[in-house]
Design a protein around this motif. Structure first.
Motif, PDB file in Angstrom:
ATOM      1  N   ASP A  27     -18.243  -6.554 -30.179  1.00  0.00           N
ATOM      2  CA  ASP A  27     -17.149  -6.414 -29.215  1.00  0.00           C
ATOM      3  C   ASP A  27     -17.604  -5.647 -27.984  1.00  0.00           C
ATOM      4  O   ASP A  27     -17.278  -6.013 -26.844  1.00  0.00           O
ATOM      5  N   ALA A  28     -18.356  -4.566 -28.205  1.00  0.00           N
ATOM      6  CA  ALA A  28     -18.777  -3.722 -27.089  1.00  0.00           C
ATOM      7  C   ALA A  28     -19.783  -4.428 -26.187  1.00  0.00           C
ATOM      8  O   ALA A  28     -19.815  -4.186 -24.976  1.00  0.00           O
ATOM      9  N   LEU A  29     -20.595  -5.316 -26.764  1.00  0.00           N
ATOM     10  CA  LEU A  29     -21.668  -5.943 -26.001  1.00  0.00           C
ATOM     11  C   LEU A  29     -21.347  -7.365 -25.572  1.00  0.00           C
ATOM     12  O   LEU A  29     -22.167  -8.016 -24.936  1.00  0.00           O
ATOM     13  N   GLY A  30     -20.169  -7.857 -25.924  1.00  0.00           N
ATOM     14  CA  GLY A  30     -19.825  -9.221 -25.564  1.00  0.00           C
ATOM     15  C   GLY A  30     -20.652 -10.249 -26.301  1.00  0.00           C
ATOM     16  O   GLY A  30     -20.961 -11.314 -25.765  1.00  0.00           O
ATOM     17  N   ALA A  31     -21.022  -9.955 -27.539  1.00  0.00           N
ATOM     18  CA  ALA A  31     -21.858 -10.836 -28.340  1.00  0.00           C
ATOM     19  C   ALA A  31     -21.036 -11.494 -29.444  1.00  0.00           C
ATOM     20  O   ALA A  31     -19.924 -11.063 -29.762  1.00  0.00           O
ATOM     21  N   ARG A  32     -21.585 -12.549 -30.023  1.00  0.00           N
ATOM     22  CA  ARG A  32     -20.982 -13.141 -31.215  1.00  0.00           C
ATOM     23  C   ARG A  32     -21.313 -12.268 -32.421  1.00  0.00           C
ATOM     24  O   ARG A  32     -22.351 -11.599 -32.453  1.00  0.00           O
ATOM     25  N   VAL A  33     -20.462 -12.299 -33.440  1.00  0.00           N
ATOM     26  CA  VAL A  33     -20.751 -11.595 -34.682  1.00  0.00           C
ATOM     27  C   VAL A  33     -20.829 -12.624 -35.812  1.00  0.00           C
ATOM     28  O   VAL A  33     -20.007 -13.542 -35.895  1.00  0.00           O
ATOM     29  N   VAL A  34     -21.845 -12.498 -36.645  1.00  0.00           N
ATOM     30  CA  VAL A  34     -22.002 -13.343 -37.830  1.00  0.00           C
ATOM     31  C   VAL A  34     -22.105 -12.408 -39.030  1.00  0.00           C
ATOM     32  O   VAL A  34     -23.096 -11.684 -39.180  1.00  0.00           O
ATOM     33  N   LEU A  35     -21.073 -12.401 -39.872  1.00  0.00           N
ATOM     34  CA  LEU A  35     -21.034 -11.517 -41.030  1.00  0.00           C
ATOM     35  C   LEU A  35     -21.499 -12.253 -42.276  1.00  0.00           C
ATOM     36  O   LEU A  35     -21.318 -13.459 -42.407  1.00  0.00           O
ATOM     37  N   ALA A  36     -22.104 -11.505 -43.181  1.00  0.00           N
ATOM     38  CA  ALA A  36     -22.570 -12.092 -44.424  1.00  0.00           C
ATOM     39  C   ALA A  36     -21.402 -12.690 -45.196  1.00  0.00           C
ATOM     40  O   ALA A  36     -20.347 -12.067 -45.337  1.00  0.00           O
ATOM     41  N   ASP A  37     -21.584 -13.899 -45.683  1.00  0.00           N
ATOM     42  CA  ASP A  37     -20.542 -14.578 -46.451  1.00  0.00           C
ATOM     43  C   ASP A  37     -20.390 -13.892 -47.799  1.00  0.00           C
ATOM     44  O   ASP A  37     -21.335 -13.836 -48.589  1.00  0.00           O
ATOM     45  N   GLN A  38     -19.196 -13.345 -48.065  1.00  0.00           N
ATOM     46  CA  GLN A  38     -18.944 -12.649 -49.332  1.00  0.00           C
ATOM     47  C   GLN A  38     -18.293 -13.555 -50.382  1.00  0.00           C
ATOM     48  O   GLN A  38     -17.901 -13.093 -51.443  1.00  0.00           O
ATOM     49  N   GLY A  39     -18.177 -14.850 -50.090  1.00  0.00           N
ATOM     50  CA  GLY A  39     -17.536 -15.761 -51.033  1.00  0.00           C
ATOM     51  C   GLY A  39     -18.476 -16.169 -52.147  1.00  0.00           C
ATOM     52  O   GLY A  39     -18.921 -17.322 -52.219  1.00  0.00           O
ATOM     53  N   LEU A  63     -28.572 -18.400 -50.852  1.00  0.00           N
ATOM     54  CA  LEU A  63     -28.260 -19.688 -50.241  1.00  0.00           C
ATOM     55  C   LEU A  63     -27.174 -19.556 -49.176  1.00  0.00           C
ATOM     56  O   LEU A  63     -27.184 -20.270 -48.170  1.00  0.00           O
ATOM     57  N   GLY A  64     -26.236 -18.636 -49.405  1.00  0.00           N
ATOM     58  CA  GLY A  64     -25.202 -18.400 -48.396  1.00  0.00           C
ATOM     59  C   GLY A  64     -25.775 -17.886 -47.095  1.00  0.00           C
ATOM     60  O   GLY A  64     -25.382 -18.324 -46.002  1.00  0.00           O
ATOM     61  N   ARG A  65     -26.748 -16.943 -47.165  1.00  0.00           N
ATOM     62  CA  ARG A  65     -27.397 -16.443 -45.953  1.00  0.00           C
ATOM     63  C   ARG A  65     -28.167 -17.575 -45.264  1.00  0.00           C
ATOM     64  O   ARG A  65     -28.152 -17.689 -44.032  1.00  0.00           O
ATOM     65  N   TYR A  66     -28.850 -18.384 -46.065  1.00  0.00           N
ATOM     66  CA  TYR A  66     -29.646 -19.475 -45.502  1.00  0.00           C
ATOM     67  C   TYR A  66     -28.764 -20.478 -44.762  1.00  0.00           C
ATOM     68  O   TYR A  66     -29.130 -20.987 -43.692  1.00  0.00           O
ATOM     69  N   GLN A  67     -27.588 -20.747 -45.305  1.00  0.00           N
ATOM     70  CA  GLN A  67     -26.688 -21.715 -44.688  1.00  0.00           C
ATOM     71  C   GLN A  67     -26.146 -21.210 -43.349  1.00  0.00           C
ATOM     72  O   GLN A  67     -25.641 -21.989 -42.551  1.00  0.00           O
ATOM     73  N   GLN A  68     -26.264 -19.906 -43.088  1.00  0.00           N
ATOM     74  CA  GLN A  68     -25.789 -19.345 -41.821  1.00  0.00           C
ATOM     75  C   GLN A  68     -26.831 -19.393 -40.708  1.00  0.00           C
ATOM     76  O   GLN A  68     -26.566 -18.963 -39.587  1.00  0.00           O
ATOM     77  N   ARG A  69     -28.017 -19.932 -40.992  1.00  0.00           N
ATOM     78  CA  ARG A  69     -29.093 -19.891 -40.010  1.00  0.00           C
ATOM     79  C   ARG A  69     -28.721 -20.596 -38.714  1.00  0.00           C
ATOM     80  O   ARG A  69     -29.119 -20.159 -37.626  1.00  0.00           O
ATOM     81  N   ASP A  70     -27.967 -21.698 -38.797  1.00  0.00           N
ATOM     82  CA  ASP A  70     -27.588 -22.418 -37.582  1.00  0.00           C
ATOM     83  C   ASP A  70     -26.645 -21.592 -36.714  1.00  0.00           C
ATOM     84  O   ASP A  70     -26.684 -21.681 -35.485  1.00  0.00           O
ATOM     85  N   GLU A  71     -25.787 -20.772 -37.354  1.00  0.00           N
ATOM     86  CA  GLU A  71     -24.899 -19.896 -36.587  1.00  0.00           C
ATOM     87  C   GLU A  71     -25.705 -18.878 -35.786  1.00  0.00           C
ATOM     88  O   GLU A  71     -25.322 -18.492 -34.676  1.00  0.00           O
ATOM     89  N   LEU A  72     -26.832 -18.432 -36.326  1.00  0.00           N
ATOM     90  CA  LEU A  72     -27.649 -17.435 -35.636  1.00  0.00           C
ATOM     91  C   LEU A  72     -28.361 -18.024 -34.433  1.00  0.00           C
ATOM     92  O   LEU A  72     -28.705 -17.308 -33.496  1.00  0.00           O
ATOM     93  N   ARG A  73     -28.590 -19.332 -34.441  1.00  0.00           N
ATOM     94  CA  ARG A  73     -29.319 -19.972 -33.356  1.00  0.00           C
ATOM     95  C   ARG A  73     -28.409 -20.457 -32.230  1.00  0.00           C
ATOM     96  O   ARG A  73     -28.866 -20.770 -31.148  1.00  0.00           O
ATOM     97  N   GLN A  74     -27.103 -20.553 -32.494  1.00  0.00           N
ATOM     98  CA  GLN A  74     -26.195 -21.085 -31.493  1.00  0.00           C
ATOM     99  C   GLN A  74     -26.117 -20.157 -30.288  1.00  0.00           C
ATOM    100  O   GLN A  74     -26.082 -18.943 -30.422  1.00  0.00           O
ATOM    101  N   GLU A  75     -26.062 -20.737 -29.111  1.00  0.00           N
ATOM    102  CA  GLU A  75     -25.937 -19.974 -27.882  1.00  0.00           C
ATOM    103  C   GLU A  75     -24.531 -20.149 -27.316  1.00  0.00           C
ATOM    104  O   GLU A  75     -24.141 -21.242 -26.941  1.00  0.00           O
ATOM    105  N   GLY A  76     -23.750 -19.069 -27.293  1.00  0.00           N
ATOM    106  CA  GLY A  76     -22.412 -19.132 -26.714  1.00  0.00           C
ATOM    107  C   GLY A  76     -22.468 -19.083 -25.196  1.00  0.00           C
ATOM    108  O   GLY A  76     -23.241 -18.318 -24.623  1.00  0.00           O
ATOM    109  N   LEU A  77     -21.653 -19.896 -24.538  1.00  0.00           N
ATOM    110  CA  LEU A  77     -21.695 -19.991 -23.082  1.00  0.00           C
ATOM    111  C   LEU A  77     -21.359 -18.658 -22.417  1.00  0.00           C
ATOM    112  O   LEU A  77     -21.950 -18.283 -21.405  1.00  0.00           O
ATOM    113  N   PHE A  78     -20.386 -17.928 -22.977  1.00  0.00           N
ATOM    114  CA  PHE A  78     -19.943 -16.686 -22.352  1.00  0.00           C
ATOM    115  C   PHE A  78     -20.293 -15.464 -23.204  1.00  0.00           C
ATOM    116  O   PHE A  78     -19.694 -14.407 -23.039  1.00  0.00           O
ATOM    117  N   GLN A  79     -21.251 -15.610 -24.105  1.00  0.00           N
ATOM    118  CA  GLN A  79     -21.605 -14.507 -24.990  1.00  0.00           C
ATOM    119  C   GLN A  79     -23.077 -14.150 -24.822  1.00  0.00           C
ATOM    120  O   GLN A  79     -23.914 -15.015 -24.608  1.00  0.00           O
TER     121      GLN A  79
END
Length: 212
Positions: A27-39, A63-79
């Protein structure tokens, strides 16, 4: 405010506040947040019978962390970057604590295959705290109260050993949070964000004293 790094990973033992800091930092840095999946469907079974459900729980987390790899690579236009509340290597730390020798050998084969495809953070922020502080913080939630103190101590020791021998895969900032509360005190959060922004290379330590 500007973000000096593209991917910041916040790490630390259970109860230290890594998810809370990751959210507030984003929030402070205007970045996206990706939290570890607890499901994790095996987590309740693990708490009830650790020896029986440890391997299933660890592989599910991995496997849950691995499935989030694409979220880490995404570039947000305003983030400006992404903040996570984990590093991928964290899962192996818990595997070493919870699995038998044969289970760990199987786990390591899967881990080695997945690790190569995971993006590396530009900065790792390792949050430390004394075990008694972690236990006190965990008692504030129903889920945290069921975690035995002995297990909290083992996890805390494992994190301390892991980061003591940390090979510089990414720059590292070690923060002692025992005397601060960045969730309740805006001043503590602002000071920590400023230190994170200045940290770019190597290994650094930050031990704030907190409020008088």
């Amino acid at each position: 405010m500007t973000l000096p790094t593209r991917h910041i990973a916040v790490e630390g033992p259970i109860g230290v506040g890594k998810s809370a800091l990751a959210q507030r930092l984003a929030d402070a840095l205007g970045a996206r947040v990706v939290l570890a999946d607890q499901g994790n469907p095996f987590l309740d079974g693990f708490y009830a019978d650790p020896r029986r459900y440890a391997l299933q729980a660890q592989l599910s987390f991995l496997l849950g962390r691995y499935q989030q790899r694409d979220e880490l690579r995404q570039e947000g236009l305003f983030q400006r970057g992404v903040v996570t509340d984990y590093v991928f290597a964290r899962d192996r730390l818990f595997a070493r604590l919870n699995l038998s020798r044969d289970e760990l050998a199987l786990y390591d084969k899967v881990y080695a295959l997945l690790d190569e495809a995971m993006p590396r953070p530009d900065l790792v922020v390792y949050l430390q705290a004394r075990t008694e502080v972690l236990v006190e913080r965990l008692r504030k939630s129903p889920e945290g109260r069921r975690v035995p103190r002995e297990y909290v101590a083992r996890v805390n020791e494992a994190y301390a050993e892991f980061f003591f021998h940390y090979y510089v895969d990414s720059p590292l900032l070690v923060v002692n949070t025992s005397e601060i509360d960045f969730v309740a005190r805006r001043e503590d959060l602002d000071d920590l964000v400023a230190v994170i922004q200045r940290t770019r290379n190597g290994v650094h330590h930050y031990s704030p004293l907190g409020a008088a």
